[in-house]
Design an enzyme around this catalytic site. Sequence first.
Site, PDB file in Angstrom:
ATOM      1  N   ASP A  31     -43.508  -3.602  12.312  1.00 19.39           N
ATOM      2  CA  ASP A  31     -42.502  -2.617  12.717  1.00 19.39           C
ATOM      3  C   ASP A  31     -41.966  -2.951  14.112  1.00 19.39           C
ATOM      4  OD1 ASP A  31     -43.095  -1.473  10.379  1.00 19.39           O
ATOM      5  OD2 ASP A  31     -43.806   0.446  11.193  1.00 19.39           O
ATOM      6  N   GLU A  33     -41.763  -5.877  15.579  1.00 20.82           N
ATOM      7  CA  GLU A  33     -40.852  -7.031  15.526  1.00 20.82           C
ATOM      8  C   GLU A  33     -39.490  -6.595  14.991  1.00 20.82           C
ATOM      9  OE1 GLU A  33     -43.990 -10.705  14.836  1.00 20.82           O
ATOM     10  OE2 GLU A  33     -43.493  -9.396  13.173  1.00 20.82           O
ATOM     11  N   TYR A  34     -39.541  -5.727  13.976  1.00 25.12           N
ATOM     12  CA  TYR A  34     -38.290  -5.214  13.420  1.00 25.12           C
ATOM     13  C   TYR A  34     -37.518  -4.441  14.505  1.00 25.12           C
ATOM     14  CZ  TYR A  34     -34.954  -2.456  10.866  1.00 25.12           C
ATOM     15  OH  TYR A  34     -33.789  -1.874  10.466  1.00 25.12           O
ATOM     16  N   GLU A 113     -36.577   2.607 -19.807  1.00 28.29           N
ATOM     17  CA  GLU A 113     -36.516   2.855 -18.360  1.00 28.29           C
ATOM     18  C   GLU A 113     -36.870   4.310 -18.077  1.00 28.29           C
ATOM     19  OE1 GLU A 113     -32.496   1.918 -17.177  1.00 28.29           O
ATOM     20  OE2 GLU A 113     -32.512   0.090 -18.370  1.00 28.29           O
ATOM     21  N   LYS A 115     -36.185   7.913 -16.831  1.00 24.75           N
ATOM     22  CA  LYS A 115     -34.961   8.685 -16.594  1.00 24.75           C
ATOM     23  C   LYS A 115     -35.197   9.498 -15.325  1.00 24.75           C
ATOM     24  CE  LYS A 115     -31.686  11.768 -18.883  1.00 24.75           C
ATOM     25  NZ  LYS A 115     -31.634  12.758 -17.816  1.00 24.75           N
ATOM     26  N   ASP A 117     -34.667  11.859 -12.276  1.00 25.83           N
ATOM     27  CA  ASP A 117     -33.920  13.103 -12.106  1.00 25.83           C
ATOM     28  C   ASP A 117     -33.374  13.159 -10.679  1.00 25.83           C
ATOM     29  OD1 ASP A 117     -32.825  15.406 -12.918  1.00 25.83           O
ATOM     30  OD2 ASP A 117     -34.662  16.612 -12.816  1.00 25.83           O
ATOM     31  N   ARG A 136     -20.814  10.743  -9.552  1.00 23.09           N
ATOM     32  CA  ARG A 136     -20.326  10.619 -10.918  1.00 23.09           C
ATOM     33  C   ARG A 136     -19.139  11.557 -11.154  1.00 23.09           C
ATOM     34  NH1 ARG A 136     -21.563  13.404 -15.787  1.00 23.09           N
ATOM     35  NH2 ARG A 136     -21.221  12.029 -17.569  1.00 23.09           N
ATOM     36  N   GLU A 183     -29.270   5.666  -9.586  1.00 20.63           N
ATOM     37  CA  GLU A 183     -29.658   7.060  -9.395  1.00 20.63           C
ATOM     38  C   GLU A 183     -30.265   7.169  -7.995  1.00 20.63           C
ATOM     39  OE1 GLU A 183     -28.965   8.857 -12.109  1.00 20.63           O
ATOM     40  OE2 GLU A 183     -30.056  10.748 -11.857  1.00 20.63           O
ATOM     41  N   TYR A 233     -32.555   3.745  -7.335  1.00 18.55           N
ATOM     42  CA  TYR A 233     -32.817   2.701  -8.327  1.00 18.55           C
ATOM     43  C   TYR A 233     -31.526   2.438  -9.085  1.00 18.55           C
ATOM     44  CZ  TYR A 233     -37.906   2.737  -7.745  1.00 18.55           C
ATOM     45  OH  TYR A 233     -39.170   2.616  -7.252  1.00 18.55           O
ATOM     46  N   LYS A 300     -32.746   1.938 -24.444  1.00 20.49           N
ATOM     47  CA  LYS A 300     -31.454   1.263 -24.571  1.00 20.49           C
ATOM     48  C   LYS A 300     -31.584   0.063 -25.498  1.00 20.49           C
ATOM     49  CE  LYS A 300     -30.323   2.584 -19.837  1.00 20.49           C
ATOM     50  NZ  LYS A 300     -29.992   2.195 -18.479  1.00 20.49           N
ATOM     51  N   LYS A 324     -36.583  12.847 -23.890  1.00 21.59           N
ATOM     52  CA  LYS A 324     -37.002  13.789 -22.846  1.00 21.59           C
ATOM     53  C   LYS A 324     -38.493  14.105 -22.936  1.00 21.59           C
ATOM     54  CE  LYS A 324     -34.314  15.799 -20.530  1.00 21.59           C
ATOM     55  NZ  LYS A 324     -33.086  16.544 -20.441  1.00 21.59           N
ATOM     56  N   CYS A 418     -48.755  40.861  10.806  1.00 24.40           N
ATOM     57  CA  CYS A 418     -49.388  39.593  10.414  1.00 24.40           C
ATOM     58  C   CYS A 418     -50.700  39.904   9.690  1.00 24.40           C
ATOM     59  CB  CYS A 418     -49.670  38.749  11.655  1.00 24.40           C
ATOM     60  SG  CYS A 418     -50.693  37.307  11.309  1.00 24.40           S
ATOM     61  N   CYS A 421     -53.830  38.677  12.086  1.00 28.54           N
ATOM     62  CA  CYS A 421     -54.187  39.247  13.387  1.00 28.54           C
ATOM     63  C   CYS A 421     -53.622  40.654  13.591  1.00 28.54           C
ATOM     64  CB  CYS A 421     -53.713  38.327  14.514  1.00 28.54           C
ATOM     65  SG  CYS A 421     -51.924  38.272  14.668  1.00 28.54           S
ATOM     66  N   CYS A 436     -45.043  35.834  12.976  1.00 26.91           N
ATOM     67  CA  CYS A 436     -46.063  36.454  13.807  1.00 26.91           C
ATOM     68  C   CYS A 436     -45.956  35.728  15.137  1.00 26.91           C
ATOM     69  CB  CYS A 436     -47.451  36.245  13.204  1.00 26.91           C
ATOM     70  SG  CYS A 436     -48.787  36.436  14.395  1.00 26.91           S
ATOM     71  N   CYS A 441     -53.102  33.990  17.525  1.00 29.17           N
ATOM     72  CA  CYS A 441     -53.422  34.319  16.124  1.00 29.17           C
ATOM     73  C   CYS A 441     -54.339  33.240  15.522  1.00 29.17           C
ATOM     74  CB  CYS A 441     -52.129  34.427  15.321  1.00 29.17           C
ATOM     75  SG  CYS A 441     -52.403  34.625  13.554  1.00 29.17           S
TER      76      CYS A 441
HETATM   77  S1  IVH Z   1     -28.197   5.216 -18.555  1.00 26.65           S
HETATM   78  C1  IVH Z   1     -24.628   4.824 -20.844  1.00 26.65           C
HETATM   79  N1  IVH Z   1     -30.454   4.934 -17.299  1.00 26.65           N
HETATM   80  O1  IVH Z   1     -29.612  10.375 -16.732  1.00 26.65           O
HETATM   81  C2  IVH Z   1     -25.585   4.871 -19.747  1.00 26.65           C
HETATM   82  N2  IVH Z   1     -29.275   6.979 -17.026  1.00 26.65           N
HETATM   83  O2  IVH Z   1     -27.416  11.626 -19.150  1.00 26.65           O
HETATM   84  C3  IVH Z   1     -25.929   6.261 -19.378  1.00 26.65           C
HETATM   85  N3  IVH Z   1     -30.355   8.550 -15.492  1.00 26.65           N
HETATM   86  O3  IVH Z   1     -26.472  11.166 -15.795  1.00 26.65           O
HETATM   87  C4  IVH Z   1     -26.917   6.367 -18.332  1.00 26.65           C
HETATM   88  N4  IVH Z   1     -32.079   7.289 -14.986  1.00 26.65           N
HETATM   89  O4  IVH Z   1     -27.658   9.896 -14.059  1.00 26.65           O
HETATM   90  C5  IVH Z   1     -29.423   5.752 -17.548  1.00 26.65           C
HETATM   91  N5  IVH Z   1     -32.476   4.525 -16.200  1.00 26.65           N
HETATM   92  C6  IVH Z   1     -31.424   5.328 -16.459  1.00 26.65           C
HETATM   93  C7  IVH Z   1     -31.308   6.608 -15.867  1.00 26.65           C
HETATM   94  C8  IVH Z   1     -30.220   7.407 -16.185  1.00 26.65           C
HETATM   95  C9  IVH Z   1     -31.476   8.455 -14.789  1.00 26.65           C
HETATM   96  C10 IVH Z   1     -29.475   9.744 -15.499  1.00 26.65           C
HETATM   97  C11 IVH Z   1     -28.035   9.422 -15.330  1.00 26.65           C
HETATM   98  C12 IVH Z   1     -27.320  10.242 -16.371  1.00 26.65           C
HETATM   99  C13 IVH Z   1     -28.389  10.942 -17.095  1.00 26.65           C
HETATM  100  C14 IVH Z   1     -28.228  10.722 -18.590  1.00 26.65           C
END
Ligand code: IVH
Length: 680
Positions: A31, A33-34, A113, A115, A117, A136, A183, A233, A300, A324, A418, A421, A436, A441
């Site tokens: 750190d 050096e950085y 992959e 998903k 949030d 988006r 994301e 990512y 996918k 999901k 409180c 106390c 408080c 306390c």
């Molecule tokens: S693919 C056609 N990959 O999930 C491609 N989406 O409704 C569509 N999301 O709004 C998205 N991780 O923001 C894809 N590895 C991932 C994802 C991802 C999160 C979110 C994306 C999208 C929602 C899917």
Amino acid sequence: MTIEERVTKLRDEINYHLYRYHVLDAPVITDAEYDALYRELVELEAAHPDLITADSPTQRAGAEPLPEFEKVRHPAPILSLANAFSPADLFAWRSRIGRLLPDPDMDLRYVVEPKIDGLSVVLTYENGRFTQGATRGNGEVGENITPNLRTLRALPQRIPVTGPNQPPATRHLPPAILVVRGEAFFPLDQFEAFNNARLEAGDEAYMNPRNAAAGSLRQLDSTITAQRPLTLYCYDLIAWEGGDVPASQWERLAWLRDLGFPVAPDVAHCTSLDEVAAIYEEWLDKRNQINYEVDGLVVKIDDRPLADSLGFVGKDPRGAIALKFPAQEKTTRLLAVQVNVGRTGILAPNAVLEPVEIGGVVVRNATLHNYDEIERKDIRLGDMVIVKRAGDVIPYIVGPVVDLRDGSEQVIERPLTCPACGETAVNLPGEVAIYCENVACPEQLVRRVEYFVSRGAMDIDGFGGKTGKQLIDAGLIHDIADIYYLDRDALLALEGFQEKKVDNLLGGIEASKQQSPARLLTALGIRFVGNVVANLLVAELGGIDTLATADQDRLEAIEGIGPQTAVSIIQWFANERNRQVLDKLRRAGLTIAVEKTAEADNIPQPFTGLTFVITGTLPTWSRDEAKAFIEARGGKVTGSVSGNTDYLLAGEKAGSKLTKAESLNVPVIDEDSLRQMAAE
Ligand code: IVH
């Protein structure tokens, strides 16, 4: 090497080290050096502002606030995904798309992959430079949040990211225009502490990590975004021109990674849906062990041209599907509201729930954030409430199920005193929190000690969660400084404290004396002074002593310090007890000020061997600042004029010291001449 070449080299090196640290999680320099590289770049850019470029790492600190977000049209629609809720849904999807495939039973490969949030972002690179980042939006048009996205350390400003000794030519070059989707998210391990800091500051807590990510990215002032621990990512290519990209999703991920983009490590390449189903089972457990919130998997079809040829249903491409996870949300009864006392005296409401299992964990408590929040959501005692759990974050209450009320529910009252106390609770103007204000306390002390010894503060090894309360209850600790005056025999007399444990504890305490002044300042727990602010203050003022005497104007003159923080610091040091504690810490041998070395700061040392005395009111400096200025340049400052004094630095209303200096023929100088002497 010209200055321009040096700046370019520094910029590339720093970007590379950011990449090693934030994307690969594998730094190759320390750190310190950085920091040295970074400081050199800041200094060169300050001296040559014309050399500053948008992709300079110094620009990650944020830019001028925007009046509003500009709208930008995406080069191709930013799609969403259809949902599946079980592996069975996944097989149904496979048979649906089978009818559209050249051969319904053909072997397909899949990429799985997480998903994430967070918030979907669209990143444009032109000739390898990051030029635009957008939300988006509605999928067609998003908002231009480029300055905010620039602050993310994980986001490459230039691609390919190359090492200092690795010319770009040895790596493949990306297309001239490349638009990447990813994301952005808020790491879970930072979320709770971040929210607590917000509550302490009287701000509203964010509901969940996703809201925190969205709120952080939709700031018109990017310097605020820069202080949030957002990361990213990437997982898709939206458009490209002037170059080729791989045809398979699996190779695209590897290609993105190779260019320097952050890509989720937890991805899989499968040859059958049975394999995907097995991975899904593993994830049901794993989802709670990773540092970001996942609400499912994205499956996918690996062959992208084939996947794309399947077309869409509405905005959902047929070639991919979201699988999901079951919601980590349950309904249970709110039995009581407990008031927790925080280290700054905040009285925080906590829900006591009828125990309920959520995602494999029995939940008995949840945070209610603050009393405004309870009123806004109209949560009542006895209500059935929806409780949500995300990762290891403390569960929170989404809201009441109003339809299940029977009329027996009761309004939740704000505390008048409180609970620890008995002191009257106060509501400070402009703040949602209730406090408080009793500095003595006992419960606040428990929290302060917990915070003082914690990882982000003094990081005292061997000082476990319950140790503080035990030592306070035993009367061994009355303030945080007492930690450094613990008696070995007194500890050995406590229940459960064998020799080994006591030695570990005392060893950890002793070692923590070496922590930096910035850490100590953080550990003091002054409101609004967290780790980032503490570092700013120490860098600017040199130590806690100088901070103690700085007035409001001086504090507010520091970039990143606002009036609220300045007032809070002044109030803290105005308190006699706090000053005593600080003094006790100093006497215990803790580091209160940064020891400035010439090598560390590259400051010339013209005052080496010279002794100064300061008197009167200086035109622009406080005495502490003048002292710091002299000491940083090798000089010594003493309190009284004698035959050993080389110079008297005198301002207005100089009194007896001036007379004495004149009688001893000690040269008298003013602030300006001191600056000149330093420059010579
Ligand atoms: S693919 C056609 N990959 O999930 C491609 N989406 O409704 C569509 N999301 O709004 C998205 N991780 O923001 C894809 N590895 C991932 C994802 C991802 C999160 C979110 C994306 C999208 C929602 C899917």
